[in-house]
Design an enzyme around this catalytic site. Structure first.
Site, mmCIF file in Angstrom:
data_model
loop_
_atom_site.group_PDB
_atom_site.id
_atom_site.type_symbol
_atom_site.label_atom_id
_atom_site.label_comp_id
_atom_site.label_asym_id
_atom_site.label_seq_id
_atom_site.Cartn_x
_atom_site.Cartn_y
_atom_site.Cartn_z
ATOM 1 N N CYS A 111 11.128 0.186 -5.719
ATOM 2 C CA CYS A 111 12.193 -0.630 -6.972
ATOM 3 C C CYS A 111 13.284 -0.255 -6.639
ATOM 4 O O CYS A 111 13.984 -0.927 -7.910
ATOM 5 C CB CYS A 111 11.632 0.758 -8.107
ATOM 6 S SG CYS A 111 9.915 1.347 -8.495
ATOM 7 N N HIS A 249 18.532 2.045 -12.131
ATOM 8 C CA HIS A 249 17.046 1.717 -12.743
ATOM 9 C C HIS A 249 16.495 2.689 -13.841
ATOM 10 O O HIS A 249 16.464 3.659 -14.298
ATOM 11 C CB HIS A 249 16.496 2.552 -11.131
ATOM 12 C CG HIS A 249 14.857 1.634 -11.157
ATOM 13 N ND1 HIS A 249 13.618 0.846 -11.379
ATOM 14 C CD2 HIS A 249 13.822 2.991 -10.997
ATOM 15 C CE1 HIS A 249 12.460 0.888 -11.782
ATOM 16 N NE2 HIS A 249 12.333 1.818 -11.195
ATOM 17 N N ASN A 279 9.345 0.505 -16.740
ATOM 18 C CA ASN A 279 9.396 0.230 -15.497
ATOM 19 C C ASN A 279 9.035 -1.195 -14.699
ATOM 20 O O ASN A 279 8.006 -0.757 -14.707
ATOM 21 C CB ASN A 279 9.014 1.263 -14.419
ATOM 22 C CG ASN A 279 9.665 0.903 -13.380
ATOM 23 O OD1 ASN A 279 10.062 0.993 -13.040
ATOM 24 N ND2 ASN A 279 8.995 2.732 -12.228
HETATM 25 C C1 LIG Z 1 4.969 10.255 -14.920
HETATM 26 C C2 LIG Z 1 6.245 11.085 -16.047
HETATM 27 C C3 LIG Z 1 6.804 10.009 -16.941
HETATM 28 C C4 LIG Z 1 4.391 12.233 -15.901
HETATM 29 O O1 LIG Z 1 5.651 13.479 -17.295
HETATM 30 P P1 LIG Z 1 5.757 15.051 -17.113
HETATM 31 O O2 LIG Z 1 6.513 15.194 -18.145
HETATM 32 O O3 LIG Z 1 5.851 14.896 -15.931
HETATM 33 O O4 LIG Z 1 4.077 14.994 -16.993
HETATM 34 P P2 LIG Z 1 2.832 16.163 -16.738
HETATM 35 O O5 LIG Z 1 2.431 15.189 -15.784
HETATM 36 O O6 LIG Z 1 3.337 17.102 -16.598
HETATM 37 O O7 LIG Z 1 1.521 15.865 -17.408
HETATM 38 C C5 LIG Z 1 1.559 16.846 -18.919
HETATM 39 C C6 LIG Z 1 0.404 16.640 -19.256
HETATM 40 O O8 LIG Z 1 0.618 14.761 -19.790
HETATM 41 C C7 LIG Z 1 -0.806 14.583 -19.454
HETATM 42 N N1 LIG Z 1 -0.829 13.024 -19.246
HETATM 43 C C8 LIG Z 1 -0.414 11.927 -18.046
HETATM 44 N N2 LIG Z 1 0.107 11.014 -17.882
HETATM 45 C C9 LIG Z 1 -0.875 10.945 -19.861
HETATM 46 C C10 LIG Z 1 -0.897 9.961 -21.306
HETATM 47 N N3 LIG Z 1 -0.623 8.343 -20.486
HETATM 48 N N4 LIG Z 1 -1.033 10.143 -22.014
HETATM 49 C C11 LIG Z 1 -1.333 11.384 -22.392
HETATM 50 N N5 LIG Z 1 -1.421 11.902 -21.203
HETATM 51 C C12 LIG Z 1 -0.772 11.735 -20.038
HETATM 52 C C13 LIG Z 1 -1.540 14.807 -18.588
HETATM 53 O O9 LIG Z 1 -3.153 14.682 -17.794
HETATM 54 C C14 LIG Z 1 -0.953 16.145 -19.064
HETATM 55 O O10 LIG Z 1 -2.132 17.249 -18.919
HETATM 56 P P3 LIG Z 1 -2.574 18.540 -18.535
HETATM 57 O O11 LIG Z 1 -0.791 19.115 -18.981
HETATM 58 O O12 LIG Z 1 -3.473 18.398 -19.416
HETATM 59 O O13 LIG Z 1 -2.786 18.811 -17.294
HETATM 60 C C15 LIG Z 1 7.076 11.623 -15.177
HETATM 61 O O14 LIG Z 1 7.038 13.144 -14.676
HETATM 62 C C16 LIG Z 1 7.652 10.896 -14.301
HETATM 63 O O15 LIG Z 1 9.079 9.888 -15.274
HETATM 64 N N6 LIG Z 1 8.207 11.261 -13.363
HETATM 65 C C17 LIG Z 1 9.103 10.036 -12.471
HETATM 66 C C18 LIG Z 1 8.555 8.749 -12.829
HETATM 67 C C19 LIG Z 1 7.830 8.000 -11.732
HETATM 68 O O16 LIG Z 1 7.461 7.893 -10.846
HETATM 69 N N7 LIG Z 1 8.608 6.224 -11.926
HETATM 70 C C20 LIG Z 1 8.132 5.652 -11.202
HETATM 71 C C21 LIG Z 1 9.133 5.379 -9.572
HETATM 72 S S1 LIG Z 1 9.774 3.880 -9.777
#
Ligand SMILES: CC(C)(COP(=O)(O)OP(=O)(O)OC[C@H]1O[C@@H](n2cnc3c(N)ncnc32)[C@H](O)[C@@H]1OP(=O)(O)O)[C@@H](O)C(=O)NCCC(=O)NCCS
Length: 375
Positions: A111, A249, A279
């Site tokens: 990215c 970003h 993204n």
């Molecule tokens: C990916 C991201 C949005 C997830 O948000 P989060 O608040 O950390 O959510 P979690 O990973 O804790 O997931 C919470 C729950 O939602 C669920 N979940 C994951 N994706 C889901 C989706 N698309 N829809 C519904 N539920 C979802 C998970 O399974 C989890 O369920 P559980 O509690 O029963 O295990 C966040 O971590 C993020 O933005 N990370 C960085 C972004 C990134 O990496 N970008 C790419 C690199 S540039």
């Protein structure tokens, strides 16, 4: 002293829009979850190749700068989305533009590829290796997305944008950069097997299996970008008040808010596209920059702060001093070919080529590779 002014800018956004509700037709997800966790409402799905998107973005940036393609000396294609291992994608853009005198480089830091490309091209201009450059940020993630994995499939979109840099004796362009890589967490974001991956069992050509730990990336992204912002601002002795616009970003609205808060910059001075484009990896920063210019949010002579992070985990922050001109010198006649069908149909076509685990059916049929795995 020689500097590298940004004299041209252009984007190419595919028209097909995939909404959160579209995603919930084939994934166990919903608009409320995606919007509250990421800020995303929709993203674009391309009906053309990454090289085609890049070529149109570059041709618009060249027209904006009033520079002929035949006079371009360097093309940097920043991104992960390559159709082949060899030749590189930059040479495809070069050919399509008719930039016969250019050197052409692919640069992949995920990215952050556009930002690393901007730093590289600026350095090459400032040291006199070239007099101008086209720097592209592009992704076509929809073609190698694991559409069965809701953890990643809801986050990404396609798009492209480019800038033109030209040598100048005015103190403008990218004046400070902090580039880094938090390699300890390199396993937290990985697309395995793309093109030449070796699984130990056989070649996994076309495999689209994603490893992704969003929470690890989230924490390290906030830390890496915040520290990088602090360091570039200290290097120029700038305070938050001196920053005209943050062009970050766009991986997650909450990440952007955390980085802006740490830098002390109010959200009114942050350019956001995450809600409508998701993204786009390497394309997010340049697309946000182009739209900021289109919306009149970049003032002549103002400071722009550009923090980014991506797979690797690479991170960076750039400080750009904008020049005098904020309007294009010209426009390009190049347009995308018309789209037939919808974003969901484009995605479903990719899904049809994948097995239930998101792996390419073509990849599974590829012949086994003869070499033993590395010790
Ligand atoms: C990916 C991201 C949005 C997830 O948000 P989060 O608040 O950390 O959510 P979690 O990973 O804790 O997931 C919470 C729950 O939602 C669920 N979940 C994951 N994706 C889901 C989706 N698309 N829809 C519904 N539920 C979802 C998970 O399974 C989890 O369920 P559980 O509690 O029963 O295990 C966040 O971590 C993020 O933005 N990370 C960085 C972004 C990134 O990496 N970008 C790419 C690199 S540039």
């Amino acid at each position: 002293m020689r500097y590298a002014e940004i004299t041209g800018w252009g984007k190419c956004m595919p028209p097909a829009t995939l909404t959160n509700d579209d995603l919930s037709t084939f994934l166990d997800t919903n608009d409320e979850w995606i919007t509250s966790r990421t800020g995303m409402k929709e993203r674009r799905i391309s009906h053309v190749s990454a090289v085609e998107m890049s070529t149109i973005a570059a041709s618009r940036a060249l027209a904006c700068a009033g520079l002929d393609a035949a006079d371009v000396e360097l093309i940097i294609y920043g991104g992960v989305s390559n159709e082949e291992l060899c030749p590189n994608s930059a040479s495809g853009v070069q050919l399509a533009l008719g930039a016969t005198e250019a050197a052409s480089i692919d640069l992949n830091t995920a990215c952050t590829s556009f930002c690393y490309g901007l730093a590289t091209a600026t350095s090459m201009i400032r040291t006199g290796i070239v007099r101008n450059a086209v720097v592209i940020g592009v992704e076509l993630i929809s073609r190698y997305m694991d559409w069965s994995n809701r953890n990643v499939a809801v986050l990404f979109g396609d798009g492209a944008a480019a800038v033109v840099l030209q040598a100048s004796d005015q103190e403008t362009g990218m004046l400070e950069a902090v580039l880094g890589c938090d390699a300890e967490a390199r396993d937290s974001l990985r697309v395995r097997g793309f093109g030449c991956g070796y699984s130990g069992l056989g070649i996994t050509y076309g495999d689209t299996l994603w490893d992704f730990d969003g929470q690890v990336i989230f924490k390290r992204a906030v830390h890496g970008m915040s520290e990088a912002c602090k360091r570039v601002m200290e290097a120029r002795k700038l305070s938050a008040d001196d920053i005209g616009l943050v062009v970050p970003h766009q991986a997650n609205l909450r990440i952007i808010e955390s980085v802006a808060k740490y830098a002390g910059v109010p959200m009114e001075k942050v350019m956001l596209t995450v809600q409508k484009y998701g993204n786009m990896s390497a394309a997010t920063v340049p697309v946000a920059l182009v739209e900021a210019l289109e919306e009149g949010r970049v003032r002549p002579g103002s400071w722009l702060l550009m923090p980014a992070f991506g797979g690797g985990l690479t991170y960076c922050a750039l400080l750009v001093k904008w020049g005098k001109r904020v309007t294009p010198l010209g426009t390009s006649p190049m347009e995308l070919p018309p789209l037939t069908g919808t974003a969901l149909e484009l995605v479903n076509a990719v899904r049809a080529s994948q097995d239930p685990h998101g792996r390419s059916k073509a990849g599974l049929m590829a012949p086994a590779f003869a070499l033993p795995p590395k010790a």
